[in-house]
Motif scaffolding. Sequence first.
Motif, PDB file in Angstrom:
ATOM      1  N   GLU A 193       0.825  -1.209   0.000  1.00 13.87           N
ATOM      2  CA  GLU A 193       0.000   0.000   0.000  1.00 13.87           C
ATOM      3  C   GLU A 193       0.859   1.259   0.000  1.00 13.87           C
ATOM      4  OE1 GLU A 193      -3.622   1.814  -0.327  1.00 13.87           O
ATOM      5  OE2 GLU A 193      -3.249  -0.361  -0.289  1.00 13.87           O
ATOM      6  N   GLU A 194       1.964   1.217   0.730  1.00  6.51           N
ATOM      7  CA  GLU A 194       2.864   2.382   0.791  1.00  6.51           C
ATOM      8  C   GLU A 194       3.622   2.587  -0.514  1.00  6.51           C
ATOM      9  OE1 GLU A 194       3.860   2.176   5.585  1.00  6.51           O
ATOM     10  OE2 GLU A 194       5.306   1.424   4.116  1.00  6.51           O
ATOM     11  N   ARG A 195       3.873   1.492  -1.256  1.00  3.61           N
ATOM     12  CA  ARG A 195       4.621   1.606  -2.507  1.00  3.61           C
ATOM     13  C   ARG A 195       3.768   2.122  -3.665  1.00  3.61           C
ATOM     14  NH1 ARG A 195       6.768  -3.402  -0.916  1.00  3.61           N
ATOM     15  NH2 ARG A 195       5.543  -4.525  -2.493  1.00  3.61           N
ATOM     16  N   ARG A 196       2.460   2.141  -3.506  1.00  3.68           N
ATOM     17  CA  ARG A 196       1.576   2.607  -4.592  1.00  3.68           C
ATOM     18  C   ARG A 196       1.784   4.100  -4.874  1.00  3.68           C
ATOM     19  NH1 ARG A 196      -4.462   1.031  -3.818  1.00  3.68           N
ATOM     20  NH2 ARG A 196      -4.511   1.724  -5.981  1.00  3.68           N
ATOM     21  N   HIS A 197       1.558   4.452  -6.162  1.00  2.00           N
ATOM     22  CA  HIS A 197       1.736   5.850  -6.584  1.00  2.00           C
ATOM     23  C   HIS A 197       0.586   6.700  -6.063  1.00  2.00           C
ATOM     24  CE1 HIS A 197       2.592   9.233  -9.326  1.00  2.00           C
ATOM     25  NE2 HIS A 197       3.842   8.730  -9.317  1.00  2.00           N
ATOM     26  N   PHE A 198       0.877   7.946  -5.792  1.00  4.10           N
ATOM     27  CA  PHE A 198      -0.156   8.823  -5.195  1.00  4.10           C
ATOM     28  C   PHE A 198      -1.286   9.102  -6.186  1.00  4.10           C
ATOM     29  CE2 PHE A 198       2.739  11.681  -7.371  1.00  4.10           C
ATOM     30  CZ  PHE A 198       1.955  12.718  -7.856  1.00  4.10           C
ATOM     31  N   ILE A 199      -0.989   9.085  -7.514  1.00  2.00           N
ATOM     32  CA  ILE A 199      -2.046   9.336  -8.522  1.00  2.00           C
ATOM     33  C   ILE A 199      -3.047   8.179  -8.521  1.00  2.00           C
ATOM     34  CG2 ILE A 199      -2.493   9.651 -10.983  1.00  2.00           C
ATOM     35  CD1 ILE A 199       0.340  10.903 -11.152  1.00  2.00           C
ATOM     36  N   ALA A 200      -2.510   6.906  -8.457  1.00  2.00           N
ATOM     37  CA  ALA A 200      -3.387   5.724  -8.418  1.00  2.00           C
ATOM     38  C   ALA A 200      -4.270   5.737  -7.178  1.00  2.00           C
ATOM     39  CB  ALA A 200      -2.543   4.454  -8.456  1.00  2.00           C
ATOM     40  N   LYS A 201      -3.674   6.188  -6.058  1.00  2.00           N
ATOM     41  CA  LYS A 201      -4.445   6.263  -4.813  1.00  2.00           C
ATOM     42  C   LYS A 201      -5.565   7.281  -4.922  1.00  2.00           C
ATOM     43  CE  LYS A 201      -0.805   4.994  -1.518  1.00  2.00           C
ATOM     44  NZ  LYS A 201       0.026   5.492  -0.415  1.00  2.00           N
ATOM     45  N   SER A 202      -5.260   8.430  -5.512  1.00  2.00           N
ATOM     46  CA  SER A 202      -6.268   9.492  -5.657  1.00  2.00           C
ATOM     47  C   SER A 202      -7.396   9.054  -6.589  1.00  2.00           C
ATOM     48  CB  SER A 202      -5.609  10.771  -6.167  1.00  2.00           C
ATOM     49  OG  SER A 202      -5.032  10.537  -7.449  1.00  2.00           O
ATOM     50  N   LEU A 203      -7.034   8.336  -7.703  1.00  2.00           N
ATOM     51  CA  LEU A 203      -8.065   7.841  -8.641  1.00  2.00           C
ATOM     52  C   LEU A 203      -8.992   6.824  -7.960  1.00  2.00           C
ATOM     53  CD1 LEU A 203      -5.953   7.387 -11.894  1.00  2.00           C
ATOM     54  CD2 LEU A 203      -7.941   8.868 -11.665  1.00  2.00           C
ATOM     55  N   GLU A 204      -8.396   5.963  -7.172  1.00  2.00           N
ATOM     56  CA  GLU A 204      -9.190   4.939  -6.478  1.00  2.00           C
ATOM     57  C   GLU A 204     -10.131   5.577  -5.461  1.00  2.00           C
ATOM     58  OE1 GLU A 204      -8.418   0.906  -3.844  1.00  2.00           O
ATOM     59  OE2 GLU A 204      -6.786   1.704  -5.075  1.00  2.00           O
ATOM     60  N   GLN A 205      -9.627   6.601  -4.775  1.00  2.00           N
ATOM     61  CA  GLN A 205     -10.478   7.305  -3.815  1.00  2.00           C
ATOM     62  C   GLN A 205     -11.641   8.012  -4.505  1.00  2.00           C
ATOM     63  OE1 GLN A 205      -7.788   9.880  -1.676  1.00  2.00           O
ATOM     64  NE2 GLN A 205      -6.843   8.171  -0.534  1.00  2.00           N
ATOM     65  N   ALA A 206     -11.373   8.587  -5.696  1.00  2.00           N
ATOM     66  CA  ALA A 206     -12.424   9.261  -6.475  1.00  2.00           C
ATOM     67  C   ALA A 206     -13.486   8.259  -6.935  1.00  2.00           C
ATOM     68  CB  ALA A 206     -11.801   9.974  -7.674  1.00  2.00           C
ATOM     69  N   ASN A 207     -13.032   7.055  -7.382  1.00  2.00           N
ATOM     70  CA  ASN A 207     -13.967   6.001  -7.834  1.00  2.00           C
ATOM     71  C   ASN A 207     -14.824   5.491  -6.672  1.00  2.00           C
ATOM     72  OD1 ASN A 207     -13.166   6.045 -10.540  1.00  2.00           O
ATOM     73  ND2 ASN A 207     -11.542   4.531 -10.202  1.00  2.00           N
ATOM     74  N   GLU A 208     -14.207   5.368  -5.502  1.00  2.00           N
ATOM     75  CA  GLU A 208     -14.956   4.917  -4.325  1.00  2.00           C
ATOM     76  C   GLU A 208     -16.019   5.933  -3.928  1.00  2.00           C
ATOM     77  OE1 GLU A 208     -12.274   4.049  -1.178  1.00  2.00           O
ATOM     78  OE2 GLU A 208     -11.517   2.201  -2.092  1.00  2.00           O
ATOM     79  N   ALA A 209     -15.666   7.226  -4.093  1.00  2.00           N
ATOM     80  CA  ALA A 209     -16.638   8.286  -3.782  1.00  2.00           C
ATOM     81  C   ALA A 209     -17.823   8.227  -4.744  1.00  2.00           C
ATOM     82  CB  ALA A 209     -15.959   9.644  -3.829  1.00  2.00           C
ATOM     83  N   LYS A 210     -17.546   7.900  -6.032  1.00  2.00           N
ATOM     84  CA  LYS A 210     -18.627   7.803  -7.038  1.00  2.00           C
ATOM     85  C   LYS A 210     -19.397   6.486  -6.916  1.00  2.00           C
ATOM     86  CE  LYS A 210     -16.203  10.631 -10.452  1.00  2.00           C
ATOM     87  NZ  LYS A 210     -15.515  10.615 -11.744  1.00  2.00           N
ATOM     88  N   GLY A 211     -18.818   5.480  -6.222  1.00  3.54           N
ATOM     89  CA  GLY A 211     -19.482   4.165  -6.089  1.00  3.54           C
ATOM     90  C   GLY A 211     -19.077   3.171  -7.152  1.00  3.54           C
ATOM     91  N   ILE A 212     -17.942   3.452  -7.816  1.00  3.59           N
ATOM     92  CA  ILE A 212     -17.440   2.530  -8.859  1.00  3.59           C
ATOM     93  C   ILE A 212     -16.527   1.506  -8.192  1.00  3.59           C
ATOM     94  CG2 ILE A 212     -16.073   2.340 -10.966  1.00  3.59           C
ATOM     95  CD1 ILE A 212     -16.900   5.334 -11.482  1.00  3.59           C
ATOM     96  N   VAL A 213     -16.799   0.189  -8.441  1.00  9.46           N
ATOM     97  CA  VAL A 213     -15.999  -0.904  -7.871  1.00  9.46           C
ATOM     98  C   VAL A 213     -15.419  -1.734  -9.016  1.00  9.46           C
ATOM     99  CG1 VAL A 213     -15.990  -2.841  -6.241  1.00  9.46           C
ATOM    100  CG2 VAL A 213     -17.600  -0.966  -5.935  1.00  9.46           C
ATOM    101  N   LYS A 214     -14.198  -2.159  -8.849  1.00 14.98           N
ATOM    102  CA  LYS A 214     -13.539  -2.968  -9.881  1.00 14.98           C
ATOM    103  C   LYS A 214     -14.216  -4.339 -10.006  1.00 14.98           C
ATOM    104  CE  LYS A 214      -8.879  -1.050  -9.740  1.00 14.98           C
ATOM    105  NZ  LYS A 214      -7.457  -1.334  -9.436  1.00 14.98           N
TER     106      LYS A 214
END
Length: 454
Positions: free
Chosen positions: A106-127
């Motif tokens: 989790e710490e090695r992940r890029h900050f852009i990927a983390k921000s995109l995932e947080q945005a998708n979770e806010a919209k209710g999009i799940v992989k």
Amino acid sequence: MTQVKKRLSKKTKGSWRKIEHQDVDNYLEDQRLEERMGKVSDKTNDELFVVDTEPTLKKKKKKIGLTLREKRKKLLKSTPKCFASLLNDSKVSDPIAKRNRVRTKEERRHFIAKSLEQANEAKGIVKKKVLRSLSDRARSLEAAAAKQKANKQAVFDKDIWEMGTAAEQRTDFKNDWIEDHVVTHNIVNTGTPVVSVPSSAFHKRSKLKAVQVPHPGTSYNPSLKDHQALLEQVKERELKIIKQEDHLNRVTTEMFKKVSSGERDTFKLNELRSGLDDEETNEIVSDHDEYIAINPPVEVKRKDRKARRKQKEQRELQLALQKKKQLKKQTADLHRLKKLTAEIKVMEKELNDQREKKKEREEKKREEPHRLSKFSFEEEEIDINMPEEISGNLRNITPHGSILTDRYKSMQKRNIIATSKDLGLRKRRDVKRYTRNSHKEEIPQPVKSKKKRK
């Protein structure tokens, strides 16, 4: 004290005593208790008695040390013995004050990927991968719960004769890559019952019924029609046996003529004398001893060109005639195509009839008893009552047949037991009897009178 007489071993000191020492021992024990604990009369009630606040059934036992479960929990927290050598027992401090720690995924992940995932979770999009894993987890939990419920309500309702092979019994080892003998080897010590049922246990020995319905004519009070039909059946069977016996007599005994002893001797003499009277065997011996052949000697003549040419022409002529015949046959076959198709249909029909008859014979053979021993099965004779035997009073009817014989023959017919032969009453050996010497009577022998010499 009363003296007791008792036989005892004299190996111990106690066995040498001649008095009852139990009361003496009890007295001495009381004296010792008073010396250690003091007299009971000097003690208070609080020292002697204790008030029970809980019932005796629910009284808790005092814990002596750690329980087995607590010991296991303690062992889990402690370092295993295999890693004891890796522990640092040195008193010297580490020269590197700050060591680099390995970051987590989790710490090695890029900050852009983390921000995109947080945005998708806010919209209710799940992989899709997450949804699949969640559904698989829910399914596995349901299966585990159902299995646990089934284990609690487990009832042995399986028939061991229908369980099949060892691989089919144990679902853990159901695999194309594992052979049956390996499965049996692994299951033996697991407590699972290994039952290998032979294939013959799943089908009946014979298609015949255990109890066949008897002919209505065998009844003690049959109708006239049924009784006549049974008589006809018995008559046909007897005629068949008589016909077979006549055939065997005709092809064995009646093939040879009956000859008297005198005629037999004359035939034998004529046969022995036939070679002596034959004129063809008497050879005329020639005067000279030279060998003379009956046939003239063969002369090998070499073929000339003319003979070889003629031979070649004849061979060519035969080949030409053969080809001509073959062509003629082909043209004739073309003209008779309709007839050939009709012949083929007739042949096919005959073959189909033969196949059906063969199938009927095979099905009939399955119902027949097999050869389980050296004796072939002989069907029992039909029990029949003659008209005069069943007429009149029912009490005077003579019973026929035997239930035991009928059941025994039925089991032989259905291939349950092997066929055997009735040996009848066995002849016992004659017992040799003799009288003992002690029981023999001495017969007085007559005394011979001495003759006086003259």
